[in-house]
Scaffold this motif. Structure first.
Motif, PDB file in Angstrom:
ATOM      1  N   SER A 112       0.809  -1.210   0.000  1.00 54.89           N
ATOM      2  CA  SER A 112       0.000   0.000   0.000  1.00 54.89           C
ATOM      3  C   SER A 112       0.845   1.264   0.000  1.00 54.89           C
ATOM      4  CB  SER A 112      -0.922   0.006   1.235  1.00 54.89           C
ATOM      5  OG  SER A 112      -0.149  -0.053   2.420  1.00 54.89           O
ATOM      6  N   THR A 113       2.190   1.133   0.000  1.00 53.74           N
ATOM      7  CA  THR A 113       3.034   2.315   0.014  1.00 53.74           C
ATOM      8  C   THR A 113       2.775   3.157  -1.233  1.00 53.74           C
ATOM      9  OG1 THR A 113       5.314   3.131   0.011  1.00 53.74           O
ATOM     10  CG2 THR A 113       4.923   1.014  -1.057  1.00 53.74           C
ATOM     11  N   GLN A 114       2.740   4.458  -1.066  1.00 57.18           N
ATOM     12  CA  GLN A 114       2.510   5.355  -2.191  1.00 57.18           C
ATOM     13  C   GLN A 114       3.756   6.177  -2.500  1.00 57.18           C
ATOM     14  OE1 GLN A 114      -0.187   5.089  -4.142  1.00 57.18           O
ATOM     15  NE2 GLN A 114      -0.513   3.341  -2.799  1.00 57.18           N
ATOM     16  N   THR A 115       4.905   5.580  -2.227  1.00 52.10           N
ATOM     17  CA  THR A 115       6.176   6.210  -2.558  1.00 52.10           C
ATOM     18  C   THR A 115       6.545   5.855  -3.987  1.00 52.10           C
ATOM     19  OG1 THR A 115       6.951   6.086  -0.269  1.00 52.10           O
ATOM     20  CG2 THR A 115       8.614   6.383  -1.965  1.00 52.10           C
ATOM     21  N   GLU A 116       6.811   6.866  -4.798  1.00 56.89           N
ATOM     22  CA  GLU A 116       7.194   6.655  -6.185  1.00 56.89           C
ATOM     23  C   GLU A 116       8.644   7.084  -6.379  1.00 56.89           C
ATOM     24  OE1 GLU A 116       4.869   6.275  -9.244  1.00 56.89           O
ATOM     25  OE2 GLU A 116       3.598   5.259  -7.784  1.00 56.89           O
ATOM     26  N   HIS A 117       9.331   6.426  -7.301  1.00 59.82           N
ATOM     27  CA  HIS A 117      10.706   6.811  -7.625  1.00 59.82           C
ATOM     28  C   HIS A 117      10.694   7.826  -8.757  1.00 59.82           C
ATOM     29  CE1 HIS A 117      12.825   3.885  -5.095  1.00 59.82           C
ATOM     30  NE2 HIS A 117      11.799   3.086  -5.344  1.00 59.82           N
ATOM     31  N   LEU A 118      11.494   8.863  -8.593  1.00 61.30           N
ATOM     32  CA  LEU A 118      11.514   9.946  -9.574  1.00 61.30           C
ATOM     33  C   LEU A 118      11.863   9.449 -10.972  1.00 61.30           C
ATOM     34  CD1 LEU A 118      11.280  13.004 -10.064  1.00 61.30           C
ATOM     35  CD2 LEU A 118      13.726  13.190  -9.597  1.00 61.30           C
ATOM     36  N   ASN A 119      12.802   8.527 -11.067  1.00 66.00           N
ATOM     37  CA  ASN A 119      13.255   8.048 -12.373  1.00 66.00           C
ATOM     38  C   ASN A 119      12.524   6.784 -12.829  1.00 66.00           C
ATOM     39  OD1 ASN A 119      15.159  10.114 -12.641  1.00 66.00           O
ATOM     40  ND2 ASN A 119      16.666   8.977 -11.439  1.00 66.00           N
ATOM     41  N   SER A 120      11.377   6.504 -12.224  1.00 71.05           N
ATOM     42  CA  SER A 120      10.600   5.338 -12.620  1.00 71.05           C
ATOM     43  C   SER A 120      10.097   5.499 -14.053  1.00 71.05           C
ATOM     44  CB  SER A 120       9.409   5.158 -11.670  1.00 71.05           C
ATOM     45  OG  SER A 120       8.527   4.168 -12.155  1.00 71.05           O
ATOM     46  N   THR A 121      10.015   4.382 -14.769  1.00 70.33           N
ATOM     47  CA  THR A 121       9.487   4.418 -16.130  1.00 70.33           C
ATOM     48  C   THR A 121       7.959   4.464 -16.136  1.00 70.33           C
ATOM     49  OG1 THR A 121       9.543   1.988 -16.223  1.00 70.33           O
ATOM     50  CG2 THR A 121      11.466   3.168 -17.068  1.00 70.33           C
ATOM     51  N   LEU A 122       7.335   4.281 -14.960  1.00 70.07           N
ATOM     52  CA  LEU A 122       5.882   4.349 -14.873  1.00 70.07           C
ATOM     53  C   LEU A 122       5.433   5.802 -14.916  1.00 70.07           C
ATOM     54  CD1 LEU A 122       5.230   1.727 -12.031  1.00 70.07           C
ATOM     55  CD2 LEU A 122       4.946   1.421 -14.503  1.00 70.07           C
ATOM     56  N   ASP A 123       4.396   6.058 -15.683  1.00 77.02           N
ATOM     57  CA  ASP A 123       3.856   7.412 -15.823  1.00 77.02           C
ATOM     58  C   ASP A 123       2.867   7.666 -14.694  1.00 77.02           C
ATOM     59  OD1 ASP A 123       2.496   9.766 -16.638  1.00 77.02           O
ATOM     60  OD2 ASP A 123       2.941   9.309 -18.740  1.00 77.02           O
ATOM     61  N   ILE A 124       3.064   8.713 -13.916  1.00 75.41           N
ATOM     62  CA  ILE A 124       2.193   9.000 -12.783  1.00 75.41           C
ATOM     63  C   ILE A 124       0.747   9.233 -13.225  1.00 75.41           C
ATOM     64  CG2 ILE A 124       2.700  11.476 -12.828  1.00 75.41           C
ATOM     65  CD1 ILE A 124       2.421  11.448  -9.771  1.00 75.41           C
ATOM     66  N   CYS A 125       0.558   9.666 -14.465  1.00 80.23           N
ATOM     67  CA  CYS A 125      -0.805   9.922 -14.955  1.00 80.23           C
ATOM     68  C   CYS A 125      -1.617   8.648 -15.120  1.00 80.23           C
ATOM     69  CB  CYS A 125      -0.758  10.688 -16.278  1.00 80.23           C
ATOM     70  SG  CYS A 125      -0.381  12.456 -16.090  1.00 80.23           S
ATOM     71  N   ARG A 126      -0.977   7.489 -14.985  1.00 76.16           N
ATOM     72  CA  ARG A 126      -1.702   6.219 -15.072  1.00 76.16           C
ATOM     73  C   ARG A 126      -2.753   6.102 -13.974  1.00 76.16           C
ATOM     74  NH1 ARG A 126       2.697   5.451 -11.941  1.00 76.16           N
ATOM     75  NH2 ARG A 126       2.577   3.949 -10.202  1.00 76.16           N
ATOM     76  N   LEU A 127      -2.619   6.906 -12.931  1.00 76.20           N
ATOM     77  CA  LEU A 127      -3.500   6.814 -11.768  1.00 76.20           C
ATOM     78  C   LEU A 127      -4.631   7.831 -11.780  1.00 76.20           C
ATOM     79  CD1 LEU A 127      -0.708   6.532  -9.041  1.00 76.20           C
ATOM     80  CD2 LEU A 127      -1.887   4.654 -10.200  1.00 76.20           C
ATOM     81  N   PHE A 128      -4.575   8.820 -12.670  1.00 77.98           N
ATOM     82  CA  PHE A 128      -5.457   9.980 -12.577  1.00 77.98           C
ATOM     83  C   PHE A 128      -6.378  10.131 -13.794  1.00 77.98           C
ATOM     84  CE2 PHE A 128      -1.908  10.810  -9.805  1.00 77.98           C
ATOM     85  CZ  PHE A 128      -2.480  11.425  -8.711  1.00 77.98           C
ATOM     86  N   PRO A 129      -7.528  10.786 -13.600  1.00 79.50           N
ATOM     87  CA  PRO A 129      -8.441  11.033 -14.722  1.00 79.50           C
ATOM     88  C   PRO A 129      -7.910  12.117 -15.648  1.00 79.50           C
ATOM     89  CG  PRO A 129      -9.281  12.070 -12.720  1.00 79.50           C
ATOM     90  CD  PRO A 129      -8.095  11.246 -12.311  1.00 79.50           C
ATOM     91  N   LEU A 173      -9.909  12.305  -6.850  1.00 75.68           N
ATOM     92  CA  LEU A 173      -9.891  10.869  -6.606  1.00 75.68           C
ATOM     93  C   LEU A 173      -9.008  10.170  -7.637  1.00 75.68           C
ATOM     94  CD1 LEU A 173     -13.705  10.283  -5.904  1.00 75.68           C
ATOM     95  CD2 LEU A 173     -11.905  10.989  -4.314  1.00 75.68           C
ATOM     96  N   PHE A 174      -8.136   9.292  -7.173  1.00 73.18           N
ATOM     97  CA  PHE A 174      -7.291   8.539  -8.089  1.00 73.18           C
ATOM     98  C   PHE A 174      -7.162   7.098  -7.608  1.00 73.18           C
ATOM     99  CE2 PHE A 174      -4.616  10.794  -5.069  1.00 73.18           C
ATOM    100  CZ  PHE A 174      -3.635   9.893  -4.683  1.00 73.18           C
ATOM    101  N   ARG A 175      -6.797   6.224  -8.512  1.00 68.89           N
ATOM    102  CA  ARG A 175      -6.918   4.792  -8.248  1.00 68.89           C
ATOM    103  C   ARG A 175      -5.761   4.206  -7.450  1.00 68.89           C
ATOM    104  NH1 ARG A 175      -4.760   0.922 -11.934  1.00 68.89           N
ATOM    105  NH2 ARG A 175      -3.331   1.808 -13.471  1.00 68.89           N
ATOM    106  N   ASP A 176      -6.063   3.149  -6.738  1.00 67.59           N
ATOM    107  CA  ASP A 176      -5.071   2.319  -6.067  1.00 67.59           C
ATOM    108  C   ASP A 176      -4.800   1.164  -7.012  1.00 67.59           C
ATOM    109  OD1 ASP A 176      -3.656   0.490  -4.594  1.00 67.59           O
ATOM    110  OD2 ASP A 176      -5.001   0.489  -2.862  1.00 67.59           O
ATOM    111  N   GLU A 177      -3.646   1.155  -7.657  1.00 64.35           N
ATOM    112  CA  GLU A 177      -3.392   0.145  -8.682  1.00 64.35           C
ATOM    113  C   GLU A 177      -3.170  -1.245  -8.102  1.00 64.35           C
ATOM    114  OE1 GLU A 177       0.046   1.148 -10.964  1.00 64.35           O
ATOM    115  OE2 GLU A 177       1.158   1.847  -9.205  1.00 64.35           O
ATOM    116  N   ASN A 178      -3.082  -1.358  -6.786  1.00 59.46           N
ATOM    117  CA  ASN A 178      -2.917  -2.671  -6.164  1.00 59.46           C
ATOM    118  C   ASN A 178      -4.239  -3.276  -5.709  1.00 59.46           C
ATOM    119  OD1 ASN A 178       0.000  -2.708  -6.289  1.00 59.46           O
ATOM    120  ND2 ASN A 178      -0.036  -1.130  -4.727  1.00 59.46           N
TER     121      ASN A 178
END
Length: 365
Positions: A47-64, A186-191
């Motif tokens: 459930s941790t919501q810590t993201e890495h700055l250089n992650s290849t995942l796009d933060i917008c994947r969670l938001f409308p 509101l944004f999604r919990d991908e887990n």
């Protein structure tokens, strides 16, 4: 997502009096249930919501769409999301150099503590920070004297107090979602597909849960029927293996999210429900039937979830409407549209409408 071996479960009823090992070997499901338990525990409780700055995942994947997010790693730019990806990046400048989360606009000051200089009573001289490996600060105790950024492609090295190439230092920059996300969006919990988040006025993460039987739809910011949400990580339902009053022992139970998925509940003793059941899945041509404790032909099983689960594009799937006249067109493993044979019947085997009366368990009375 869950890990499993895709095998076809025989149609005959499973004898639940046999040992777990014997059942799995007879059915061709060689599964290390201990590994399953560990994987499920990690997936459910991550459930941790810590993201890495250089992650290849796009933060917008969670938001409308249309969400404006402070660009991670700084306070002078913001991102706008479209189709769950970064659409534009805008830089604030001049007399309003900072992007403010509360107002969603460029202002003369930032909000929150994300961009505060990491100077403390114990700091002296040049130090780096944790939000961007390229940033450096000159501190005299708690007082920041200067702030800067290394040239493009370089990191600040805390040991030598100099800008160096990334290969010559160690730096892991992270951020919390509420450091960059707008308030009350509101944004999604991908887990967990049945959960979602928001950030309150104090920039603290708040967790919300949909009502039973529903998943969160990030596009509409509402909880909807499970079958209307593409979910890669179905949560383990509460009390899926029973309660202390009535624990399901040595039983297979529906995953309550798909037509093919189910859990195996171990026999841990009277009044001890299995809290980490192993996840299994019927073959592509079968749906799980809890009453019969077996996988049966999908056309013979009613299921309130998406009936196109596991189907390739263009395949037709019998609908559950009475009379067996209707069928679904499957696309991306989901029900895309409903068609009808009208006064004829849908033939599962030939995938065509026929004058011959057809009756299947899925569309019977």
């Amino acid at each position: 997502m869950y890990f499993y071996k895709r095998r076809t479960w025989p149609r005959q009823k499973v004898s639940v009096t046999k040992t777990v090992e014997t059942i799995f070997k007879m059915r061709g499901l060689y599964i290390s249930w201990l590994v399953h338990s560990l994987v499920l525990t990690v997936m459910v409780h991550l459930s941790t919501q810590t993201e890495h700055l250089n992650s290849t995942l796009d933060i917008c994947r969670l938001f409308p769409d249309g969400t404006k997010i402070r660009k991670p790693g700084g306070c002078t730019e913001y991102i706008e999301c479209k189709n769950y990806a970064r659409s534009t990046v805008t830089a604030c400048s001049g007399k309003t150099p900072y992007f403010k989360l509360k107002s969603q606009s460029c202002e003369n000051a930032y909000d929150g503590t994300y961009c505060d200089a990491p100077c403390t009573t114990k700091t002296q001289g040049y130090i780096g920070d944790s939000i961007n490996c390229a940033n450096w600060h000159l501190c005299e105790g708690k007082k920041p004297m200067a702030t800067g950024t290394c040239p493009t492609g370089q990191y600040f090295d805390k040991v030598t107090s100099a800008c160096v190439y990334p290969k010559d230092t160690v730096c892991v920059a992270t951020y919390e979602l509420c450091d960059v996300a707008p308030l009350n969006v509101l944004f999604r919990d991908e887990n967990n597909c049945n959960k979602y988040f928001s950030c309150d006025k104090d920039f603290k993460l708040q967790t919300h849960t949909c009502d039973a039987g529903k998943y969160f739809n990030v596009a509409t910011s509402t909880c909807v029927a499970k079958k209307d949400v593409v979910c890669e990580n179905h949560p383990v339902p509460d009390d899926v293996c029973g309660t202390k009053k009535l624990a399901f022992r040595n039983k297979f139970v529906s995953d309550q999210s798909t037509c093919r998925g189910y859990f195996y509940c171990r026999d841990l003793g009277s009044g001890i429900p299995d809290t980490n059941p192993a996840f299994l899945q019927c073959g592509e041509d079968y749906f799980f039937n809890q009453e019969r404790q077996a996988c049966i032909p999908r056309e013979d099983q009613k299921c309130s979830q998406d009936r196109c689960d596991g189907r390739e594009d263009g395949v037709f799937e019998i609908a559950e409407t009475r009379g067996c006249h209707d069928y679904y067109v499957c696309q991306d493993g989901r029900e895309s549209e409903t068609k009808s044979c009208e006064d004829k019947y849908f033939d599962v085997a030939t995938q065509k409408c026929t004058d011959t009366v057809k009756t299947y368990g899925a569309c019977s009375a």
